[in-house]
Design an enzyme around this catalytic site. Structure first.
Site, PDB file in Angstrom:
ATOM      1  N   ASN A  69       0.912  -1.561   0.035  1.00  0.00           N
ATOM      2  CA  ASN A  69      -0.110   0.252   0.068  1.00  0.00           C
ATOM      3  C   ASN A  69       1.279   1.158   0.047  1.00  0.00           C
ATOM      4  OD1 ASN A  69      -1.565   2.241   0.921  1.00  0.00           O
ATOM      5  ND2 ASN A  69      -3.153   0.620   2.238  1.00  0.00           N
ATOM      6  N   ARG A  82      -2.504  -1.816  -4.123  1.00  0.00           N
ATOM      7  CA  ARG A  82      -3.727  -0.585  -3.162  1.00  0.00           C
ATOM      8  C   ARG A  82      -3.345   0.673  -4.421  1.00  0.00           C
ATOM      9  NH1 ARG A  82      -3.875   3.796   0.361  1.00  0.00           N
ATOM     10  NH2 ARG A  82      -6.371   4.619  -0.055  1.00  0.00           N
ATOM     11  N   HIS A 111     -11.638   5.551  -1.289  1.00  0.00           N
ATOM     12  CA  HIS A 111     -12.080   5.173   0.297  1.00  0.00           C
ATOM     13  C   HIS A 111     -12.505   3.404   0.140  1.00  0.00           C
ATOM     14  CE1 HIS A 111     -10.807   8.334   2.918  1.00  0.00           C
ATOM     15  NE2 HIS A 111      -9.563   7.851   3.181  1.00  0.00           N
ATOM     16  N   LEU A 144     -13.587   7.619   8.563  1.00  0.00           N
ATOM     17  CA  LEU A 144     -13.448   8.844   9.339  1.00  0.00           C
ATOM     18  C   LEU A 144     -11.745   8.868  10.053  1.00  0.00           C
ATOM     19  CD1 LEU A 144     -16.196  10.012  11.191  1.00  0.00           C
ATOM     20  CD2 LEU A 144     -15.535  10.900   8.285  1.00  0.00           C
ATOM     21  N   ARG A 150      -7.778  18.412   4.471  1.00  0.00           N
ATOM     22  CA  ARG A 150      -8.702  19.380   3.828  1.00  0.00           C
ATOM     23  C   ARG A 150     -10.590  19.599   3.600  1.00  0.00           C
ATOM     24  NH1 ARG A 150      -8.713  13.066   1.054  1.00  0.00           N
ATOM     25  NH2 ARG A 150      -6.610  12.937   0.713  1.00  0.00           N
ATOM     26  N   ASP A 192      -4.922  16.527  13.726  1.00  0.00           N
ATOM     27  CA  ASP A 192      -4.593  15.384  14.441  1.00  0.00           C
ATOM     28  C   ASP A 192      -6.122  15.659  14.784  1.00  0.00           C
ATOM     29  OD1 ASP A 192      -4.669  13.349  16.092  1.00  0.00           O
ATOM     30  OD2 ASP A 192      -2.933  12.829  15.114  1.00  0.00           O
ATOM     31  N   GLY A 246      -9.147   5.544  12.247  1.00  0.00           N
ATOM     32  CA  GLY A 246      -9.442   5.882  13.052  1.00  0.00           C
ATOM     33  C   GLY A 246      -9.735   7.105  13.873  1.00  0.00           C
ATOM     34  N   GLU A 298      -8.640  -3.202   5.000  1.00  0.00           N
ATOM     35  CA  GLU A 298      -8.297  -2.529   3.879  1.00  0.00           C
ATOM     36  C   GLU A 298      -7.475  -4.022   3.404  1.00  0.00           C
ATOM     37  OE1 GLU A 298      -7.591   1.352   4.901  1.00  0.00           O
ATOM     38  OE2 GLU A 298      -8.159   1.873   3.186  1.00  0.00           O
TER      39      GLU A 298
HETATM   40  P1  AMP Z   1      -6.564   7.099   9.607  1.00  0.00           P
HETATM   41  O1  AMP Z   1      -6.229   8.044   8.347  1.00  0.00           O
HETATM   42  O2  AMP Z   1      -7.533   5.875   9.277  1.00  0.00           O
HETATM   43  O3  AMP Z   1      -5.229   6.340   9.510  1.00  0.00           O
HETATM   44  O4  AMP Z   1      -6.907   7.667  11.162  1.00  0.00           O
HETATM   45  C1  AMP Z   1      -5.590   9.119  11.268  1.00  0.00           C
HETATM   46  C2  AMP Z   1      -6.447   9.656  11.889  1.00  0.00           C
HETATM   47  O5  AMP Z   1      -7.543   8.983  12.953  1.00  0.00           O
HETATM   48  C3  AMP Z   1      -5.449  10.550  12.826  1.00  0.00           C
HETATM   49  O6  AMP Z   1      -4.644  11.914  12.371  1.00  0.00           O
HETATM   50  C4  AMP Z   1      -6.097  11.276  14.419  1.00  0.00           C
HETATM   51  O7  AMP Z   1      -6.987  12.497  13.900  1.00  0.00           O
HETATM   52  C5  AMP Z   1      -7.549   9.997  14.318  1.00  0.00           C
HETATM   53  N1  AMP Z   1      -7.102   9.382  15.579  1.00  0.00           N
HETATM   54  C6  AMP Z   1      -6.713   8.421  15.683  1.00  0.00           C
HETATM   55  N2  AMP Z   1      -6.761   7.487  17.012  1.00  0.00           N
HETATM   56  C7  AMP Z   1      -8.120   8.491  17.097  1.00  0.00           C
HETATM   57  C8  AMP Z   1      -8.556   9.054  18.703  1.00  0.00           C
HETATM   58  N3  AMP Z   1      -8.590   7.784  20.038  1.00  0.00           N
HETATM   59  N4  AMP Z   1      -9.232  10.119  18.914  1.00  0.00           N
HETATM   60  C9  AMP Z   1      -9.271  10.635  18.213  1.00  0.00           C
HETATM   61  N5  AMP Z   1      -8.928  10.720  16.443  1.00  0.00           N
HETATM   62  C10 AMP Z   1      -7.739   9.607  16.886  1.00  0.00           C
END
Ligand code: AMP
Length: 389
Positions: A16, A79, A167, A196, A228, A270, A318, A370
């Protein structure tokens, strides 16, 4: 095809390639193992700040050499973010490779890295079956009335300007997993899936088929994301270019990399940092959380309408899997739509699929898989070739 022994485990490698990272995973699986969810993950890793994808692939092979134990890899699943109008995963031959190359124009931040990873992996594993698993493919079932932009024909005809959606690997994986948990056929379910993460999108999955999704021509459309903007009136952008001296390339970069949670909060892209700042009273951070939740809520309403109701609302990725306050914030005030989150279930710590609201439209958290889906699509392609030969 010496490696594809039907009925035996096969080694399947998943690659990926992101814009600056490479995730990899090695599975041992078979059609029987996939059917009974007993595929084995033999090793996985993440290489960040990748400068050369060829070097990153080399590192991944070195790390995985022990797990491979000298055995051959039967298939490699790649991917690929943009697959244009391919409706399914494809074995990469010269024609598919050149289509992915042509699509670099539509996904300049993603497809070139996937291609580079593919070419490097093919050099290491010339006898394996290489399969492209596209993020767009699941959305090829979206009907014209949902994917077409209502723009003058001269600007859309033959220019590939339409909504593609992204996605798709995640939305498909979550919809299949949810159906399995319910012991139902995907054909009996209407789901609103909220992916999300750093990038976010919502998808309406009507009886197993994506019928609409919030990302469009590119992953910029739709929800407020980490960096974004999501939806913005196109004429606001043209106004900035035509009347306020904005440089189009800089504007595009800002919409993708300096907007969203980062811009509204002034704190971070984040969600964890934004929530911490909001909790300590930072008004900008609170505004970012509110904007994020409100935009998601609007799409949930829209997609419930598109399917004349839904059986479940499912959170993944996440933020969707880990953030109870965001799930609660999005679902707040949706009770008359039939969506209620149970606070205790929502806050319970868990990493497995679970129901967090037993309302008429039940609310769920289902971790996205994924990599496993890419491995299984690759396995299916290898198996089909073996049966054929
Ligand atoms: P992903 O793109 O699916 O890997 O998600 C990454 C994003 O998930 C990070 O940038 C965080 O903003 C969010 N994230 C991960 N853990 C948490 C949490 N416990 N609470 C809030 N946001 C989270």
């Amino acid at each position: 095809m010496p490696y594809a022994r039907i009925g035996y485990g096969m080694k399947i490698l998943v690659l990926n390639a992101g814009s600056s990272s490479l995730k990899y995973a090695l599975y041992e699986t078979s059609p029987e193992a996939a059917a009974s969810d007993s595929d084995q993950l033999l090793g996985e890793g993440l290489i960040e700040r990748v400068i050369s994808m060829a070097d990153a692939i080399k590192t991944a092979f070195t790390v995985l050499s022990k797990a491979l134990g000298g055995e051959a890899v039967a298939g490699v699943g790649h991917r690929v973010v943009h697959g244009g109008t391919y409706p399914a995963s494809m074995i990469i031959d010269a024609a598919v490779e050149s289509t992915i190359e042509a699509l670099c124009e539509l996904a300049p931040l993603h497809n070139p890295h996937s291609l580079e990873a593919y070419r490097a992996a093919r050099a290491h594993l010339p006898h394996a079956v290489h399969v492209a698993v596209f993020d767009t493919a699941f959305h090829q079932t979206i009907p014209r009335h949902a994917y077409a932009y209502a723009m003058a024909n001269e600007y859309v005809a033959d220019k590939k300007i339409r909504r593609y959606g992204f996605h798709g690997i995640s939305h498909r994986s979550v919809s299949l997993r949810f159906a399995k948990i319910q012991r139902k056929s995907p054909a009996d379910l209407r789901l609103v899936i909220c992916h999300l993460g750093n990038g976010s999108s919502i998808c309406a999955v009507d009886r197993g088929r994506s019928i609409d999704t919030s990302m469009g021509f590119t992953p910029l459309e739709g929800l407020v994301m980490g960096t974004r903007s999501g939806d913005v009136d196109a004429s606001a952008l043209l106004h900035l270019i035509l009347h306020a001296g904005a440089d189009p390339a800089a504007l595009l970069h800002a919409l993708n990399n300096k907007s969203g949670l980062l811009a509204i909060s002034g704190v971070s892209n984040d969600m964890r940092d934004v929530l911490t700042a909001a909790d300590s009273g930072n008004e900008h951070a609170k505004a970012a959380v509110d904007a994020f939740c409100y935009r998601a809520k609007k799409f949930i309403g829209a997609y419930s309408a598109a399917m004349n109701g839904a059986d479940a609302l499912v959170f993944t990725a996440g933020i969707g899997e880990h953030s109870a306050p965001i799930r609660a914030g999005i679902c707040e005030g949706l009770d008359r739509l039939g969506i209620v989150v149970d606070p205790a279930l929502n806050q319970a710590k868990s990493t497995t699929a679970r129901c967090i609201g037993h309302s008429p439209i039940s609310v769920w958290v289902v971790p996205t898989e994924e990599q496993l889906l890419i491995a299984r699509d690759t396995l299916a392609a290898v198996t089909a070739i073996s049966r054929h030969n």
